[in-house]
Design a protein around this motif. Structure first.
Motif, short mmCIF file in Angstrom:
data_model
loop_
_atom_site.label_atom_id
_atom_site.label_comp_id
_atom_site.label_asym_id
_atom_site.label_seq_id
_atom_site.Cartn_x
_atom_site.Cartn_y
_atom_site.Cartn_z
N GLU A 193 9.01 -3.22 -0.21
CA GLU A 193 8.74 -4.05 0.79
C GLU A 193 8.82 -4.14 1.97
O GLU A 193 7.54 -4.21 2.42
CB GLU A 193 10.60 -5.23 1.10
N ASP A 194 8.96 -2.88 2.21
CA ASP A 194 8.93 -2.01 3.45
C ASP A 194 7.05 -2.08 3.42
O ASP A 194 5.88 -1.78 4.05
CB ASP A 194 9.50 -0.38 3.80
N LEU A 195 7.02 -1.15 2.46
CA LEU A 195 5.30 -0.92 1.88
C LEU A 195 4.37 -2.04 2.04
O LEU A 195 3.05 -1.94 2.40
CB LEU A 195 5.20 -0.10 0.14
N ARG A 196 4.90 -2.61 1.49
CA ARG A 196 4.26 -4.08 1.19
C ARG A 196 4.03 -4.80 2.37
O ARG A 196 2.89 -4.67 3.12
CB ARG A 196 4.39 -5.13 0.16
N ARG A 197 4.59 -4.40 3.64
CA ARG A 197 4.66 -5.09 4.82
C ARG A 197 3.64 -4.27 6.06
O ARG A 197 2.70 -4.84 6.91
CB ARG A 197 5.83 -5.26 5.67
N GLY A 198 3.86 -2.86 5.61
CA GLY A 198 2.16 -2.19 6.04
C GLY A 198 1.32 -2.72 5.93
O GLY A 198 0.17 -2.76 6.38
N ILE A 199 1.10 -3.11 4.11
CA ILE A 199 -0.48 -2.85 3.49
C ILE A 199 -0.62 -4.82 4.35
O ILE A 199 -1.54 -3.64 4.60
CB ILE A 199 0.33 -3.21 1.91
N GLU A 200 -0.32 -5.34 4.93
CA GLU A 200 0.18 -6.45 5.25
C GLU A 200 -0.76 -6.45 7.31
O GLU A 200 -1.78 -6.96 7.14
CB GLU A 200 0.83 -7.10 5.08
N LEU A 201 0.54 -5.36 7.32
CA LEU A 201 0.13 -4.68 8.90
C LEU A 201 -1.46 -4.62 8.94
O LEU A 201 -2.45 -4.41 9.83
CB LEU A 201 0.89 -4.52 9.92
N GLY A 202 -1.83 -3.09 7.63
CA GLY A 202 -3.37 -2.64 7.64
C GLY A 202 -3.91 -3.65 7.54
O GLY A 202 -5.51 -3.63 7.60
N GLU A 203 -3.99 -4.62 6.60
CA GLU A 203 -5.54 -5.59 6.18
C GLU A 203 -5.93 -4.92 5.15
O GLU A 203 -6.90 -4.97 5.36
CB GLU A 203 -6.33 -6.32 7.39
N ARG A 204 -4.96 -4.50 4.48
CA ARG A 204 -5.77 -3.94 3.15
C ARG A 204 -5.36 -5.03 1.40
O ARG A 204 -4.58 -5.53 2.15
CB ARG A 204 -5.00 -2.68 3.29
#
Length: 334
Positions: A193-204
């Motif tokens: 879930e933390d990884l997915r949050r990072g992906i969203e923040l990076g717009e990746r």
């Protein structure tokens, strides 16, 4: 389908050749990549170079190279060179490690590990692209460096190792992948879930971030021996490798067990520390036993949604024959 890779032994092997032979066996058995830890034994770069020169298909990479003992520009040079000698099979795994290693072994302040990791990702990418490096970060201010050779034709993916929420978020936001170790299936799902949050923040694109989970495995006809080796390995990591594995276990619901293991080990009661690891915890963190049991235990990690690759690791006390037995029993093309 979840890929299988090898996490080559962290413990000292008889020779460099013996490590190369393990990687070659992995290639023959269909493993996708050979990851090599760099701790207190042989350095990763020399050994990975040998592996690259004596194999044809299996990928290579350090898991992990810490972001303190080599400068970011040097690490970029190293990655580019390994990509050249392996004909494009290199994948770079980096991370901060922890204070016990960085301060105790390398004599460097364990300062701002997350920010430092982020800047290493940026700088290594710039170096391996072949562009002239101009970088103004919070930690590094660099100018004028450029490779005096052609940059790699195939870009080098940079994976980030991490255990806590913020480090995993960083991997998702800036890395090409995340390396996870000492996780239960439930703990892994929480960190994803933390990884997915990072992906969203990076717009990746989530498909651009590869997740590799290292699992300690031991598959022997003597299932009791396999489980005892796995217990010894887990006790050592929880008790003797700083606090970060212990803290990670605490976040995953095993705080009492982790503290008791560490206390027994520090008191010189290593056998008791191993005995404090219940079957439930052993099965939650690894895949050990007879070949049939080890394969069944490994399946629960392969089934985690969001995990792209399982890196089969080995207990530090395993012999060469026991490592070979495990590689064969868990091989993709057995």
């Amino acid at each position: 389908m979840t890929a299988k890779t090898l996490h080559l032994p962290v413990a000292a092997q008889p020779s460099v050749e013996s490590i190369v032979d393990i990687a070659k066996r992995g290639e023959q058995r269909g493993y996708e990549r050979a990851w090599l830890p760099e701790t207190w034994g042989r350095d990763a770069v020399t050994v990975l170079t040998r592996i690259a020169s004596e194999t044809d298909e299996i990928g290579i990479g350090p898991s992990i190279a810490n972001v303190y003992s080599r400068s970011p520009a040097l690490l970029g040079q190293t990655a580019a060179t390994l990509q050249e000698v392996s004909d494009g099979r290199m994948r770079l795994g980096i991370g901060p490690s922890g204070p016990a290693v960085i301060e105790g072994w390398h004599g460097v302040d364990f300062d701002r590990p997350l920010r430092r990791t982020r800047e290493y990702v940026d700088i290594v990418r710039a170096v391996t692209s072949g562009e002239t490096l101009y970088y103004d970060g919070d930690i590094f201010s660099l100018a004028g460096f450029r490779l005096r050779c052609d940059p790699p034709e195939t870009p080098i993916p940079i994976d980030v190792a991490g255990m806590g929420p913020k480090s995993v978020e960083l991997a998702g936001r800036f890395g090409d992948g995340w390396h996870a170790i000492v996780f239960t299936p439930e703990g892994m799902k929480n960190r994803l879930e933390d990884l997915r949050r990072g992906i969203e923040l990076g717009e990746r694109d989530p498909n651009d971030v590869r997740v590799t989970l290292s699992v300690t495995a031991c598959a022997l006809e003597d299932g009791d021996r396999a489980r005892e080796l796995a217990r010894q390995h887990l006790a050592f990591y929880v008790a003797a490798m700083g606090t970060y594995y212990r803290e990670s276990l605490a976040r995953q619901g095993y705080e009492e067990e982790a503290n008791e293991i560490a206390a027994a080990w520090s008191s010189g009661e290593q056998e008791r520390a191993c005995s404090l690891i219940p079957d439930e915890l052993l099965d939650d963190l690894g895949a050990a036993g007879t070949p049939e049991r080890a394969r069944a235990e490994l399946e629960k990690f392969e089934a985690i949604d969001g995990v792209d690759s399982i890196a089969v690791g080995f207990p530090r006390g395993a012999t060469t024959a026991e490592i070979e037995s495990t590689i064969d029993a868990l091989a993709p093309n057995r």
